[in-house]
Design an enzyme around this catalytic site. Sequence first.
Site, PDB file in Angstrom:
ATOM      1  N   ILE A 171      -1.716   5.440  -4.713  1.00  0.00           N
ATOM      2  CA  ILE A 171      -2.465   5.851  -2.932  1.00  0.00           C
ATOM      3  C   ILE A 171      -3.874   5.434  -3.374  1.00  0.00           C
ATOM      4  O   ILE A 171      -4.603   5.407  -4.190  1.00  0.00           O
ATOM      5  CB  ILE A 171      -1.982   7.522  -3.960  1.00  0.00           C
ATOM      6  CG1 ILE A 171      -2.889   8.192  -2.596  1.00  0.00           C
ATOM      7  CG2 ILE A 171      -1.402   8.217  -4.718  1.00  0.00           C
ATOM      8  CD1 ILE A 171      -2.519   9.834  -2.525  1.00  0.00           C
ATOM      9  N   ASP A 197      -6.232   5.077   0.384  1.00  0.00           N
ATOM     10  CA  ASP A 197      -7.122   5.414   1.660  1.00  0.00           C
ATOM     11  C   ASP A 197      -6.202   6.719   2.600  1.00  0.00           C
ATOM     12  O   ASP A 197      -5.083   6.623   2.819  1.00  0.00           O
ATOM     13  CB  ASP A 197      -7.500   4.686   2.760  1.00  0.00           C
ATOM     14  CG  ASP A 197      -7.943   3.207   2.498  1.00  0.00           C
ATOM     15  OD1 ASP A 197      -8.008   3.301   1.204  1.00  0.00           O
ATOM     16  OD2 ASP A 197      -8.797   2.698   3.337  1.00  0.00           O
ATOM     17  N   GLN A 206      -2.550   5.296   2.328  1.00  0.00           N
ATOM     18  CA  GLN A 206      -1.570   4.140   1.946  1.00  0.00           C
ATOM     19  C   GLN A 206      -1.442   4.260   0.299  1.00  0.00           C
ATOM     20  O   GLN A 206      -1.171   5.225  -0.305  1.00  0.00           O
ATOM     21  CB  GLN A 206      -2.927   4.068   2.291  1.00  0.00           C
ATOM     22  CG  GLN A 206      -4.139   2.734   2.951  1.00  0.00           C
ATOM     23  CD  GLN A 206      -3.060   1.254   3.749  1.00  0.00           C
ATOM     24  OE1 GLN A 206      -3.146   0.506   3.507  1.00  0.00           O
ATOM     25  NE2 GLN A 206      -2.612   2.352   4.829  1.00  0.00           N
ATOM     26  N   SER A 212      -5.256   1.154   6.976  1.00  0.00           N
ATOM     27  CA  SER A 212      -6.169   1.807   7.280  1.00  0.00           C
ATOM     28  C   SER A 212      -6.123   2.482   8.838  1.00  0.00           C
ATOM     29  O   SER A 212      -6.085   0.986   9.323  1.00  0.00           O
ATOM     30  CB  SER A 212      -7.105   2.392   7.296  1.00  0.00           C
ATOM     31  OG  SER A 212      -6.437   2.790   5.669  1.00  0.00           O
TER      32      SER A 212
HETATM   33  C1  FRU Z   1      -9.810   0.805   1.637  1.00  0.00           C
HETATM   34  C2  FRU Z   1      -9.247  -0.447   2.620  1.00  0.00           C
HETATM   35  C3  FRU Z   1      -8.691  -0.628   4.032  1.00  0.00           C
HETATM   36  C4  FRU Z   1      -7.567  -1.876   4.174  1.00  0.00           C
HETATM   37  C5  FRU Z   1      -6.236  -0.572   2.890  1.00  0.00           C
HETATM   38  C6  FRU Z   1      -5.747  -1.420   2.294  1.00  0.00           C
HETATM   39  O1  FRU Z   1      -9.478   1.370   0.433  1.00  0.00           O
HETATM   40  O2  FRU Z   1      -9.550  -1.947   1.853  1.00  0.00           O
HETATM   41  O3  FRU Z   1      -9.894  -1.378   4.721  1.00  0.00           O
HETATM   42  O4  FRU Z   1      -7.212  -0.805   5.849  1.00  0.00           O
HETATM   43  O5  FRU Z   1      -7.416  -0.126   2.177  1.00  0.00           O
HETATM   44  O6  FRU Z   1      -5.239  -0.356   1.826  1.00  0.00           O
END
Ligand code: FRU
Length: 550
Positions: free
Chosen positions: A20, A22, A38, A82
């Site tokens: 896991i 963001d 995420q 994200s």
């Molecule tokens: C930050 C990031 C974001 C991206 C996401 C991908 O941790 O790198 O910039 O949208 O994670 O999982």
Amino acid sequence: EAVNHLHRSAFHFQPPRHWINDPNGPVYYKGFYHLFYQYNTKGAVWGNIVWAHSVSKDLVNWEALEHALYPSKWFDIKGTWSGSITIVPGKGPIILYTGVNQNETQIQNYAIPKDPSDPYLRKWIKPDDNPLVMPDYTMNGSAFRDPTTAWFSEDGHWRTVVGSKRKNRGIAYIYRSRDFKHWVKAKHPVHSKESTGMWECPDFFPVSTTDFQNGLDLDYTGSNTKHVLKVSLDLTRFEYYTLGTYDPKKDRYVPNGDTPDGWDGLRFDYGNYYASKTFFDYKKNRRILWGWANESDTLEDDISKGWAGLQVIPRTVLLDANKKQLVFWPIEEIESLRSNYVRMNNKNITMGQRLEVEGITPAQADVEVTFNVGQCLEKAEAFDPSFTFKPFDLCKIKGSNVTGGVGPFGLITLATPDLEEYTPVFFRVFKDTSTYKPKVLMCSDARPSSLKQDRGPLKQDRMYKPSFAGFVDVDLSDGRISLRSLIDHSVVESFGALGKTVITSRVYPVKAVKENAHLYVFNNGTQTVNVESLDAWSMERPLKMNNGAL
Ligand code: FRU
């Protein structure tokens, strides 16, 4: 697949298995708090990312729902990254997220609930008129992501901010739209800063300069505000924020002169904390911050444990009464998990003394302590303002065993009785040799946390055991300084001076686990410190923690 539970948290947000990162799209809607995040559907490392989705009535008990977004269309076939949620009057909640297309270009998309009247928001649609925004030829298409919650301005436009970079300059672009469909980039970025690298996960919101109890929604237009711009720095995996002024006519944000803009900027959290994101909770009129704490274990152990990452306990965000920084505090709901209360009162701790906090479960606890050092401040070590030490290096040199005048004093968490393993969280008070004012260092030192041996010299084979630290902006005029730690097996979240300085750390003791972990309050300074009060609780496991079918 087998999951190793030894270091899993009990009351932090974690899916049952896998990776896991963001927090995404946090929102309060029709009686439920929603958290998307995420998530790797296939394993305990980053990859195969979807927007997993859970809901809660109280931010403590969580129920997992089906994944809200996953790659399926040309505009997100290589990633659903994200983003945020905006509640658009007349339309309902709208997700803004970053899609990665076949060419690995990052583009901004939207998704809408199939049924906005469903308080669970179970099903999401990605309309075919996506994407909303593609990077133009002046922009870096592989560094353009993480749209913020949009806000409606008096000029009839919605606005959102997207993180980026050009060469090594960190950039926050700002876009506006009348209908939430057609978006136009403003002529200038809302803000940028040289040599800070990619700005991931920007967050941009107002705080009140007159009301230090309540949060503000993004569309607040009173004059009694400052704005906060937070960015997550890809290069170092730290975040920083500035306080400043946003001019809605020029669409530009200017940090105040007194908050450093760059590597030495203020932080929401001085520890293992990244990709954080706030939302306005209109149920309780507060702004709540979510943030991700990655593992600090070896890659091989992440994989063999079968899980990686957690969300830290949500925190309220307010401007400090001194208007120079923010303050953070765990949401009050978490206190519903407290049990087995023990208390200590008015105890002097002399040099080298350590008192055990007994009667609670130290590996799963909430502890709040107030120290009084008013009697001995003149004995504090000298702090030469020309020192160029960063807090991190100072804590490294002056660890919890290095005798000082006033301090080090604080808590010893996740410890064995003989201190073979321990994670100290402590203060050390200096006296500034030019102003004669106290200068307080707060440390959460993971170096002695684990006896586990590294597997090899590569970064992925070594545990990350940093001496996390930050200064605490207090004058100690009443002699008091407080410390609260939330301890949850492999995570220690510590709040200095009621949330002025916060440090989250991930640690993996081998012996100081479960019933074998101990908690102490200690002093290794020459001066006796007084524990005015210490309140500690065991923390229960929430009845429901994401126990759905993922
Ligand atoms: C930050 C990031 C974001 C991206 C996401 C991908 O941790 O790198 O910039 O949208 O994670 O999982």
